[in-house]
Design a protein around this motif. Structure first.
Motif, PDB file in Angstrom:
ATOM      1  N   PHE A  95      39.571  72.656  62.451  1.00  0.00           N
ATOM      2  CA  PHE A  95      38.141  72.958  62.496  1.00  0.00           C
ATOM      3  C   PHE A  95      37.431  72.000  63.443  1.00  0.00           C
ATOM      4  N   ILE A  96      36.633  72.563  64.348  1.00  0.00           N
ATOM      5  CA  ILE A  96      35.805  71.765  65.251  1.00  0.00           C
ATOM      6  C   ILE A  96      34.476  71.522  64.551  1.00  0.00           C
ATOM      7  N   ASP A  97      34.129  70.236  64.398  1.00  0.00           N
ATOM      8  CA  ASP A  97      32.942  69.888  63.632  1.00  0.00           C
ATOM      9  C   ASP A  97      32.066  68.911  64.405  1.00  0.00           C
ATOM     10  N   ASN A  98      30.776  69.023  64.168  1.00  0.00           N
ATOM     11  CA  ASN A  98      29.783  68.073  64.667  1.00  0.00           C
ATOM     12  C   ASN A  98      28.532  68.260  63.830  1.00  0.00           C
ATOM     13  N   GLU A  99      27.927  67.169  63.419  1.00  0.00           N
ATOM     14  CA  GLU A  99      26.799  67.241  62.492  1.00  0.00           C
ATOM     15  C   GLU A  99      25.629  68.011  63.084  1.00  0.00           C
ATOM     16  N   ASP A 100      25.351  67.824  64.371  1.00  0.00           N
ATOM     17  CA  ASP A 100      24.200  68.491  64.991  1.00  0.00           C
ATOM     18  C   ASP A 100      24.415  69.992  65.148  1.00  0.00           C
ATOM     19  N   TYR A 101      25.639  70.394  65.443  1.00  0.00           N
ATOM     20  CA  TYR A 101      25.899  71.791  65.774  1.00  0.00           C
ATOM     21  C   TYR A 101      26.402  72.647  64.625  1.00  0.00           C
ATOM     22  N   PHE A 102      27.136  72.067  63.682  1.00  0.00           N
ATOM     23  CA  PHE A 102      27.853  72.916  62.728  1.00  0.00           C
ATOM     24  C   PHE A 102      27.600  72.600  61.256  1.00  0.00           C
ATOM     25  N   ARG A 103      26.638  71.743  60.940  1.00  0.00           N
ATOM     26  CA  ARG A 103      26.405  71.445  59.527  1.00  0.00           C
ATOM     27  C   ARG A 103      25.369  72.348  58.869  1.00  0.00           C
ATOM     28  N   ARG A 104      24.656  73.149  59.639  1.00  0.00           N
ATOM     29  CA  ARG A 104      23.648  74.044  59.058  1.00  0.00           C
ATOM     30  C   ARG A 104      24.344  75.117  58.203  1.00  0.00           C
ATOM     31  N   LYS A 105      23.619  75.646  57.246  1.00  0.00           N
ATOM     32  CA  LYS A 105      24.220  76.547  56.261  1.00  0.00           C
ATOM     33  C   LYS A 105      24.357  77.995  56.737  1.00  0.00           C
ATOM     34  N   HIS A 106      23.825  78.286  57.897  1.00  0.00           N
ATOM     35  CA  HIS A 106      23.973  79.624  58.451  1.00  0.00           C
ATOM     36  C   HIS A 106      24.846  79.538  59.694  1.00  0.00           C
ATOM     37  N   ILE A 107      25.399  80.671  60.092  1.00  0.00           N
ATOM     38  CA  ILE A 107      26.391  80.654  61.172  1.00  0.00           C
ATOM     39  C   ILE A 107      25.726  80.701  62.541  1.00  0.00           C
ATOM     40  N   TYR A 108      25.014  81.793  62.861  1.00  0.00           N
ATOM     41  CA  TYR A 108      24.407  81.929  64.188  1.00  0.00           C
ATOM     42  C   TYR A 108      22.905  82.147  64.148  1.00  0.00           C
ATOM     43  N   ARG A 109      22.363  82.462  62.968  1.00  0.00           N
ATOM     44  CA  ARG A 109      20.941  82.772  62.849  1.00  0.00           C
ATOM     45  C   ARG A 109      20.359  82.064  61.634  1.00  0.00           C
ATOM     46  N   ASP A 110      19.057  81.735  61.697  1.00  0.00           N
ATOM     47  CA  ASP A 110      18.410  80.994  60.620  1.00  0.00           C
ATOM     48  C   ASP A 110      18.031  81.914  59.459  1.00  0.00           C
ATOM     49  N   ASP A 111      17.297  81.372  58.508  1.00  0.00           N
ATOM     50  CA  ASP A 111      16.887  82.129  57.315  1.00  0.00           C
ATOM     51  C   ASP A 111      16.123  83.401  57.662  1.00  0.00           C
ATOM     52  N   HIS A 112      15.451  83.383  58.802  1.00  0.00           N
ATOM     53  CA  HIS A 112      14.619  84.517  59.191  1.00  0.00           C
ATOM     54  C   HIS A 112      15.329  85.440  60.187  1.00  0.00           C
ATOM     55  N   GLY A 113      16.625  85.192  60.393  1.00  0.00           N
ATOM     56  CA  GLY A 113      17.388  86.040  61.302  1.00  0.00           C
ATOM     57  C   GLY A 113      17.228  85.702  62.763  1.00  0.00           C
ATOM     58  N   LYS A 114      16.599  84.558  63.058  1.00  0.00           N
ATOM     59  CA  LYS A 114      16.385  84.156  64.456  1.00  0.00           C
ATOM     60  C   LYS A 114      17.626  83.455  65.004  1.00  0.00           C
ATOM     61  N   PHE A 115      18.071  83.895  66.167  1.00  0.00           N
ATOM     62  CA  PHE A 115      19.224  83.325  66.865  1.00  0.00           C
ATOM     63  C   PHE A 115      18.976  81.849  67.147  1.00  0.00           C
ATOM     64  N   PHE A 116      19.924  80.990  66.756  1.00  0.00           N
ATOM     65  CA  PHE A 116      19.724  79.560  66.984  1.00  0.00           C
ATOM     66  C   PHE A 116      19.578  79.280  68.478  1.00  0.00           C
ATOM     67  N   PRO A 117      18.566  78.503  68.875  1.00  0.00           N
ATOM     68  CA  PRO A 117      18.359  78.243  70.305  1.00  0.00           C
ATOM     69  C   PRO A 117      19.482  77.443  70.962  1.00  0.00           C
ATOM     70  N   ASP A 118      20.275  76.728  70.156  1.00  0.00           N
ATOM     71  CA  ASP A 118      21.367  75.933  70.740  1.00  0.00           C
ATOM     72  C   ASP A 118      22.727  76.618  70.625  1.00  0.00           C
ATOM     73  N   ASN A 119      22.749  77.920  70.364  1.00  0.00           N
ATOM     74  CA  ASN A 119      24.035  78.613  70.222  1.00  0.00           C
ATOM     75  C   ASN A 119      24.900  78.501  71.474  1.00  0.00           C
ATOM     76  N   GLY A 120      24.279  78.505  72.629  1.00  0.00           N
ATOM     77  CA  GLY A 120      25.044  78.346  73.864  1.00  0.00           C
ATOM     78  C   GLY A 120      25.734  76.989  73.927  1.00  0.00           C
ATOM     79  N   GLU A 121      25.002  75.937  73.578  1.00  0.00           N
ATOM     80  CA  GLU A 121      25.594  74.597  73.549  1.00  0.00           C
ATOM     81  C   GLU A 121      26.689  74.505  72.494  1.00  0.00           C
ATOM     82  N   ARG A 122      26.522  75.196  71.405  1.00  0.00           N
ATOM     83  CA  ARG A 122      27.556  75.194  70.355  1.00  0.00           C
ATOM     84  C   ARG A 122      28.849  75.805  70.879  1.00  0.00           C
ATOM     85  N   ALA A 123      28.722  76.864  71.687  1.00  0.00           N
ATOM     86  CA  ALA A 123      29.905  77.492  72.291  1.00  0.00           C
ATOM     87  C   ALA A 123      30.582  76.546  73.274  1.00  0.00           C
TER      88      ALA A 123
END
Length: 274
Positions: A95-123
């Motif tokens: 598993f690739i882990d980093n506190e800033d990129y991968f500790r949030r409880k949702h995968i690609y979108r927030d509670d309101h369904g909004k695409f995380f703005p840093d998804n590109g950096e996460r990739a």
């Protein structure tokens, strides 16, 4: 390569039982086992999303593989590597882990369904984290099989930034495309953030705020073979892929209802390695 053993690196966006069952998660769980049972050697990677229960799934940090930093947009972020075992399949998953990129409880979108703005950096972080970890493992894959959109930066990095590394000299990329290609655009600046290891803007060809389809086309551009893993892929993307002149394995729903798909995938790997 015929009937000889191959080393296959599976780079997955998701995998059951760490994420809920679904076409991609189930396939990424079953395929490595099936390919291993066909006398091949495998490694499997995925992101350590914050919704993965570490205690339940018995994840633990691998200190000897962790410890390096990855710089993205002039910010240093530590790479943490964790591992778990699927004992029934005799498979270890990294598993690739980093506190800033991968500790949030949702995968690609927030509670309101909004695409995380840093998804590109996460990739970007995921791709470089996988390749750097494989270097530390000193394990040279014959095939790197990328599944899911968050793996779509890896083919570029392998073919441009890591092409001279002896671990990856002979590695071929197989790209599986699914219906998970984001419909949203990535945050502006991804085209510059992705630059690394001598990669030039002309090697990328992305707009400043690229779409998920643009990123998928970039992945396809640097792949040696492409698998259409769903019948719901954007027709424009499917047509683009078929015009690249690389081997393409079409989607076949009946194939996935039996163990036949693993034989076809294994034969496809052999075709790429000829």
């Amino acid at each position: 390569m015929g009937d000889s053993a191959k080393k296959i690196l599976f780079v997955n966006s998701e995998m059951f039982p760490y994420l809920p069952e679904g076409h991609i998660a189930n396939l990424c769980r079953e395929l490595p086992q099936a390919i291993q049972e066909r006398k091949n050697e495998i490694r499997a990677f995925m992101p350590r999303y914050g919704c993965i229960n570490e205690r339940k799934n018995q994840l633990h940090e691998v200190i000897r593989l962790s410890g390096m930093n990855i710089i993205i947009s002039d910010v240093d972020r530590p790479l943490v590597i964790k591992v778990a075992s699927i004992s029934a399949a005799r498979i270890q998953v990294y598993f690739i882990d980093n506190e800033d990129y991968f500790r949030r409880k949702h995968i690609y979108r927030d509670d309101h369904g909004k695409f995380f703005p840093d998804n590109g950096e996460r990739a970007i972080f995921f791709a470089r984290g996988v390749l750097e970890t494989v270097k530390k493992l000193r394990w040279a894959p014959d095939i790197i099989h990328c599944s899911g959109w968050i793996s779509h930066v890896l083919p570029l990095y392998l073919k441009k930034a890591y092409k001279e590394d002896p671990i990856f000299t002979n590695a071929k990329v197989v790209l599986s495309l699914f219906e998970d290609t984001p419909s949203e655009t990535f945050a502006p600046g991804l085209d510059s953030a992705i630059l690394f290891g001598g990669i030039k803007p002309k090697d990328i060809g992305l707009s400043s705020a690229p779409t998920g389809t643009e990123l998928a086309k970039l992945a396809a551009q640097y792949s040696d073979g492409i698998i259409l893993g769903s019948d719901e892929i954007d027709p424009e993307l499917a047509a683009h892929v078929k015009g690249l002149g690389v081997p393409v394995l079409d989607f076949d729903k009946e194939m996935y209802s039996s163990d036949l798909y693993a034989d076809k995938y294994n034969a496809f790997y052999d075709e790429i390695l000829k």
